[in-house]
Design a protein around this motif. Structure first.
Motif, mmCIF file in Angstrom:
data_model
loop_
_atom_site.group_PDB
_atom_site.id
_atom_site.type_symbol
_atom_site.label_atom_id
_atom_site.label_comp_id
_atom_site.label_asym_id
_atom_site.label_seq_id
_atom_site.Cartn_x
_atom_site.Cartn_y
_atom_site.Cartn_z
ATOM 1 N N LYS A 179 0.833 -1.196 0.000
ATOM 2 C CA LYS A 179 0.000 0.000 0.000
ATOM 3 C C LYS A 179 0.870 1.250 0.000
ATOM 4 C CE LYS A 179 -4.039 -1.875 2.436
ATOM 5 N NZ LYS A 179 -4.955 -1.684 3.587
ATOM 6 N N GLU A 180 0.228 2.375 -0.364
ATOM 7 C CA GLU A 180 0.942 3.643 -0.434
ATOM 8 C C GLU A 180 1.270 4.185 0.954
ATOM 9 O OE1 GLU A 180 1.950 5.228 -3.068
ATOM 10 O OE2 GLU A 180 0.879 4.296 -4.744
ATOM 11 N N GLU A 181 0.409 3.970 1.934
ATOM 12 C CA GLU A 181 0.605 4.520 3.266
ATOM 13 C C GLU A 181 1.228 3.492 4.192
ATOM 14 O OE1 GLU A 181 -2.934 6.219 4.820
ATOM 15 O OE2 GLU A 181 -3.298 7.495 3.080
ATOM 16 N N SER A 182 2.118 3.947 5.045
ATOM 17 C CA SER A 182 2.809 3.048 5.972
ATOM 18 C C SER A 182 1.869 2.577 7.065
ATOM 19 C CB SER A 182 4.004 3.768 6.600
ATOM 20 O OG SER A 182 4.972 4.089 5.634
ATOM 21 N N GLU A 183 1.941 1.284 7.357
ATOM 22 C CA GLU A 183 1.130 0.712 8.432
ATOM 23 C C GLU A 183 1.769 -0.612 8.855
ATOM 24 O OE1 GLU A 183 -3.561 -0.159 9.352
ATOM 25 O OE2 GLU A 183 -2.786 -0.717 7.377
ATOM 26 N N THR A 184 1.899 -0.796 10.148
ATOM 27 C CA THR A 184 2.434 -2.050 10.683
ATOM 28 C C THR A 184 1.557 -2.495 11.837
ATOM 29 O OG1 THR A 184 4.713 -1.521 10.064
ATOM 30 C CG2 THR A 184 4.397 -3.183 11.777
ATOM 31 N N THR A 185 1.145 -3.749 11.802
ATOM 32 C CA THR A 185 0.348 -4.311 12.890
ATOM 33 C C THR A 185 1.012 -5.583 13.384
ATOM 34 O OG1 THR A 185 -1.053 -5.615 11.392
ATOM 35 C CG2 THR A 185 -1.803 -3.388 11.940
ATOM 36 N N LEU A 186 0.944 -5.763 14.700
ATOM 37 C CA LEU A 186 1.399 -6.986 15.344
ATOM 38 C C LEU A 186 0.177 -7.709 15.872
ATOM 39 C CD1 LEU A 186 4.417 -5.556 17.391
ATOM 40 C CD2 LEU A 186 4.458 -6.591 15.112
ATOM 41 N N GLY A 187 0.148 -9.025 15.702
ATOM 42 C CA GLY A 187 -1.032 -9.785 16.093
ATOM 43 C C GLY A 187 -0.690 -10.999 16.929
ATOM 44 N N LEU A 188 -1.616 -11.359 17.792
ATOM 45 C CA LEU A 188 -1.525 -12.580 18.586
ATOM 46 C C LEU A 188 -2.883 -13.254 18.527
ATOM 47 C CD1 LEU A 188 -0.103 -14.470 20.657
ATOM 48 C CD2 LEU A 188 -1.031 -12.973 22.444
ATOM 49 N N ASN A 189 -2.922 -14.497 18.044
ATOM 50 C CA ASN A 189 -4.165 -15.255 17.924
ATOM 51 C C ASN A 189 -4.059 -16.532 18.735
ATOM 52 O OD1 ASN A 189 -4.975 -13.346 15.960
ATOM 53 N ND2 ASN A 189 -3.967 -14.532 14.352
ATOM 54 N N THR A 190 -5.091 -16.831 19.484
ATOM 55 C CA THR A 190 -5.119 -18.084 20.230
ATOM 56 C C THR A 190 -6.432 -18.807 19.960
ATOM 57 O OG1 THR A 190 -6.183 -17.229 22.245
ATOM 58 C CG2 THR A 190 -3.794 -16.977 22.064
ATOM 59 N N ARG A 191 -6.370 -20.119 19.952
ATOM 60 C CA ARG A 191 -7.569 -20.951 19.860
ATOM 61 C C ARG A 191 -7.470 -22.032 20.934
ATOM 62 N NH1 ARG A 191 -9.984 -23.334 14.300
ATOM 63 N NH2 ARG A 191 -10.658 -21.156 14.228
ATOM 64 N N SER A 192 -8.438 -22.061 21.820
ATOM 65 C CA SER A 192 -8.481 -23.054 22.897
ATOM 66 C C SER A 192 -9.762 -23.856 22.770
ATOM 67 C CB SER A 192 -8.436 -22.364 24.267
ATOM 68 O OG SER A 192 -7.245 -21.633 24.436
ATOM 69 N N TYR A 193 -9.634 -25.171 22.827
ATOM 70 C CA TYR A 193 -10.805 -26.038 22.747
ATOM 71 C C TYR A 193 -11.391 -26.203 24.146
ATOM 72 C CZ TYR A 193 -9.360 -26.916 17.996
ATOM 73 O OH TYR A 193 -9.032 -26.746 16.671
ATOM 74 N N VAL A 194 -12.661 -25.879 24.238
ATOM 75 C CA VAL A 194 -13.328 -25.823 25.537
ATOM 76 C C VAL A 194 -14.533 -26.755 25.488
ATOM 77 C CG1 VAL A 194 -14.301 -24.320 27.302
ATOM 78 C CG2 VAL A 194 -12.605 -23.417 25.707
ATOM 79 N N SER A 195 -14.287 -28.029 25.752
ATOM 80 C CA SER A 195 -15.346 -29.023 25.788
ATOM 81 C C SER A 195 -14.923 -30.138 26.731
ATOM 82 C CB SER A 195 -15.608 -29.593 24.390
ATOM 83 O OG SER A 195 -14.460 -30.248 23.890
ATOM 84 N N ASP A 196 -15.889 -30.888 27.209
ATOM 85 C CA ASP A 196 -15.578 -31.956 28.165
ATOM 86 C C ASP A 196 -14.666 -33.015 27.556
ATOM 87 O OD1 ASP A 196 -17.086 -30.702 30.075
ATOM 88 O OD2 ASP A 196 -18.906 -31.879 29.678
ATOM 89 N N ASP A 197 -14.921 -33.376 26.273
ATOM 90 C CA ASP A 197 -14.129 -34.460 25.692
ATOM 91 C C ASP A 197 -12.726 -34.027 25.292
ATOM 92 O OD1 ASP A 197 -14.994 -32.889 23.655
ATOM 93 O OD2 ASP A 197 -15.899 -34.485 22.457
#
Length: 736
Positions: A179-197
């Motif tokens: 892109k023409e304009e400067s932009e920087t993003t840092l990301g953190l993604n988590t996925r946790s399984y939440v079930s009895d089994d």
């Protein structure tokens, strides 16, 4: 729409033709994307209307710069904001909200669109075929979302523009560009399984990512997307993925009218646990011995978290992509060329429950044997075209002409352990998978003898949109020449050659500035896979390519001051020369082809986006599909993985005085078939909450909120594949 709402929220946008996902989209982001897009020579700009929804520009369906309203086909467009709002990690997650698509099958390459099974050629990246293999031999890995700008789903074949093999439709991923304009993003993604089994938070995935773009100099822009997923645990105990991915692209601005963009992508994916051979689970009717005897239902899953492979199962996949795009604008024409070279190296070893070791129905112990697979895949691709506008008298023309070329080379080998060596040495308890015995995989299985399959295809195409007043007539013709060859050190070589002229036609009528009606016809052309012919073809039989005709009739429009954006598409597809593998006894299958028309798919797709208020929006997508053989043993039987009814709803509420949004989604399907067995229908619910500031975005998405457990598909005759349990997805994004 209040300025407070514009500042703190991202109002919902979607394609009225069938947006598979609903979420919030920033008007600022839209403006930036439109400003930086130098290719839109035919974009519709209407005073008082934003270029979103049915006015958005998408090139996938026609390769032309057209608004979706002016595209006389059923198209689904999904933006990156929509992808983020639903917590989608790959294209399969995205497709869950597309009602004409079913991905509940084992291999990543297998997707059902309008009742028609597609293959790896239906996955595309930036308009070119994708070859990012999964575990060895399974074809295209479902693309990740880390570098995705948008996803477009075209329902129905289009062999004129894309050549052979598109089947029921295609899924195109558009990657993020500089892109023409400067932009920087840092990301953190988590996925946790939440079930009895799955043990509630015992199985977790964590990914960190960066997205940085802007100018390096006055005439050079850059974009870097990278994601690291160390030891991302799947919901089955014993299965995890360690993945590193990076996508780097540069845009060189050569003068005012020329842009050249090279792109490099590298993905390294290592898995602990099995491939589609052994990632299934056991159901109650298999254990009870009633499956196929007293019932046609799989019954309930005993334990989704169980893994019936061994601790030694593993796989590796490395994929490298070099891509180059060049674009040059003339006064009324645009010249565009995209080329790509993709190489994938993969291998996998699995200890899997084998039907050849005896019937397991009703048994408490499963017999397993080792299988080793290894592949080297190479793809060379080119698509170049010219599009422009000119007049002949009162007729206005918008024409595109081009050629795409592809060379696909697949080296593959798969070796199975001898039954005598495996019998009794690799058992596992059906009710307690931790109670198992296993041996080391024999080194001899890694002594591979590659079979090399090469596909070469050249596809020429020409399409002209001719407008007179409110009518636009689109006529197209293409020529495809295909050659497939397989070589083996032990079996010699085999080749086939097919050529065909392909046609399409469409008409669009502008009823009002806000509504178009359309009718279209397109074709599909798919030669039988060369490897399949070599392994299962009968001597002396002349197998013809499978062909299809696709008809669509519908409308797209905005109503009630754009409070309602909707589309309705009626479709009819007929195919001929269907081929099937038939068991003739003695562990031997042969390929049988039924000539003439022998399959049809009819249905309706209804999509509506309702803007109730500036804060409340609702997207409703519904499809009805009746797809079955018209002759043979399965005449009139609904096609596999094709529910008659599919429904998705996504409701979004944005608080007026706070930077907070909430969303509630539902995905539902009626019963479907999986071979000889019934797969019950289901309804699953997702919930999201989003907090958005100038520098921070935080979201929490709960998928499968009520943790419904169901059978999704069958990897083989013993195991079934379960759906994903309830998961909590936390996403943090920080803008530097």
């Amino acid at each position: 729409m209040s300025s407070q709402f514009l500042k703190h929220t991202k109002p919902l946008t979607t394609l009225a033709v069938g947006s598979a996902l609903i979420s919030a989209l920033s008007p600022v982001a839209i403006a930036e994307e439109v400003q930086s897009d130098t290719t839109n020579i035919d974009a519709i700009t209407v005073v008082g209307k934003s270029e979103e929804g049915i006015n958005a520009v998408d090139k996938t369906a026609t390769k032309m710069d057209l608004s979706l309203k002016d595209t006389g086909r059923s198209v689904v467009q999904v933006t990156k904001e929509q992808i983020e709002d639903t917590g989608a990690r790959d294209v399969k997650d995205i497709a869950e909200y597309a009602t004409s698509i079913n991905t509940s099958s084992t291999a990543d390459r297998r997707v059902i669109i309008r009742g028609i099974e597609t293959n790896i050629d239906s996955f595309m990246v930036n308009g070119l075929r994708s070859m990012q293999g999964g575990e060895a031999g399974t074809g295209s890995r479902s693309p990740s979302t880390y570098n995705v700008e948008s996803v477009t789903i075209l329902n129905g074949p289009d062999a004129i523009l894309y050549g052979s093999g598109v089947g029921g439709g295609l899924i195109n991923v558009t990657t993020k560009k500089p892109k023409e304009e400067s932009e920087t993003t840092l990301g953190l993604n988590t996925r946790s399984y939440v079930s009895d089994d799955t043990g509630n938070f015992k199985r977790n995935q964590v990914s960190v990512n960066i997205d940085s773009t802007g100018p390096l100099s006055e005439n050079v822009l850059y974009r870097v997307n990278a994601e690291l997923t160390p030891d991302g645990e799947e919901f089955q105990d014993g299965r995890s993925t360690d993945e590193q991915a990076i996508d780097v692209s540069l845009t060189f601005k050569v003068g005012e009218n020329t842009r050249i963009t090279p792109r490099f992508e590298y993905i390294n994916r290592e898995t602990t646990g099995g491939s589609s051979y052994s990632d299934g689970v056991i159901t109650s009717n298999i254990v009870n011995g009633t499956l196929g005897n007293t019932t046609d239902s799989f019954g309930s899953i005993i334990d989704r978290s169980a893994y019936y492979g061994s601790p030694l199962d593993k796989g590796v996949n490395k994929s490298t992509t070099f891509e180059l795009n060049a674009e040059h604008k003339l006064q009324n024409w645009t010249l565009n060329a995209t080329a790509a070279a993709v190489k994938t190296e993969s291998s996998a070893q699995d200890l899997y429950a084998s039907t050849s070791l005896g019937s397991p129905i009703g048994a408490t112990t499963l017999e397993r044997k080792w299988v080793y697979s290894q592949g080297e895949d190479e793809y060379l691709l080119l698509d170049t075209n010219a599009q422009g506008k000119f007049d002949t008298g009162a007729l206005k023309h918008h024409l595109i002409t081009g050629v795409n070329v592809r060379n696909k080379k697949v080296k593959f080998a798969r070796n199975f352990q001898d039954n005598d060596d495996a019998l009794g040495a690799n058992t596992i308890n059906v009710l307690d998978p931790s109670d198992q015995t296993y041996t080391l995989m024999p080194d001899s299985l890694k002594d591979v003898d590659y079979k090399t399959t090469t596909d070469d295809e050249i596809n020429l195409y020409l399409k002209d949109r001719i407008s007179l007043g409110d009518f636009t007539l689109a006529l197209g013709v293409g020529y495809t020449h295909y050659k497939g060859e397989e070589k083996s050190a032990s079996d010699g070589s085999f080749d086939q050659t097919e050529s065909n002229f392909i046609y399409d036609a469409g008409i669009v009528y502008k009823v009002t500035d806000d509504m178009n009606v359309f009718a279209s016809y397109s074709q599909g052309f798919e030669p039988i896979d060369t490897s399949t012919l070599v392994e299962y073809g009968q001597d002396g039989v002349d197998y013809k390519p499978e062909e299809s005709d696709n008809y669509e009739l519908g409308f797209k429009g905005d109503f009630f001051d754009e409070r309602l954006s909707t589309s309705v598409t009626l479709f009819y597809i007929n195919t001929k020369n269907a081929t099937d593998k038939i068991d003739v006894g003695g562990d031997k299958d042969v390929l049988v082809q039924r000539s003439g028309e022998n399959f049809k798919s009819t249905g309706i797709e209804i999509n509506a986006l309702l803007r109730v208020t500036d804060q409340i929006t609702s997207q409703i997508n519904y499809s009805y599909t009746d797809a079955s053989d018209t002759d043979g043993d399965d005449e009139g039987v609904q096609a596999d993985y094709t529910p008659y009814n599919s429904l998705s709803i996504w409701n979004s509420y944005a608080m007026q005085s706070e930077p907070v949004r909430f969303a509630l989604g539902m995905r539902a399907e009626s019963d479907s078939n999986d071979g000889d067995y019934n797969v019950p229908g289901y309804a699953e619910f997702d919930f999201g909450t989003y907090y958005e500031l100038d520098q921070w975005d935080i979201s929490l998405v709960v998928r499968n909120m009520f943790d419904k457990s169901r059978v999704a598909s069958t990897p083989n005759g013993i195991l079934v594949e379960g759906n994903d349990p309830r998961s909590i997805n936390l996403n943090f994004k920080y803008r530097l």
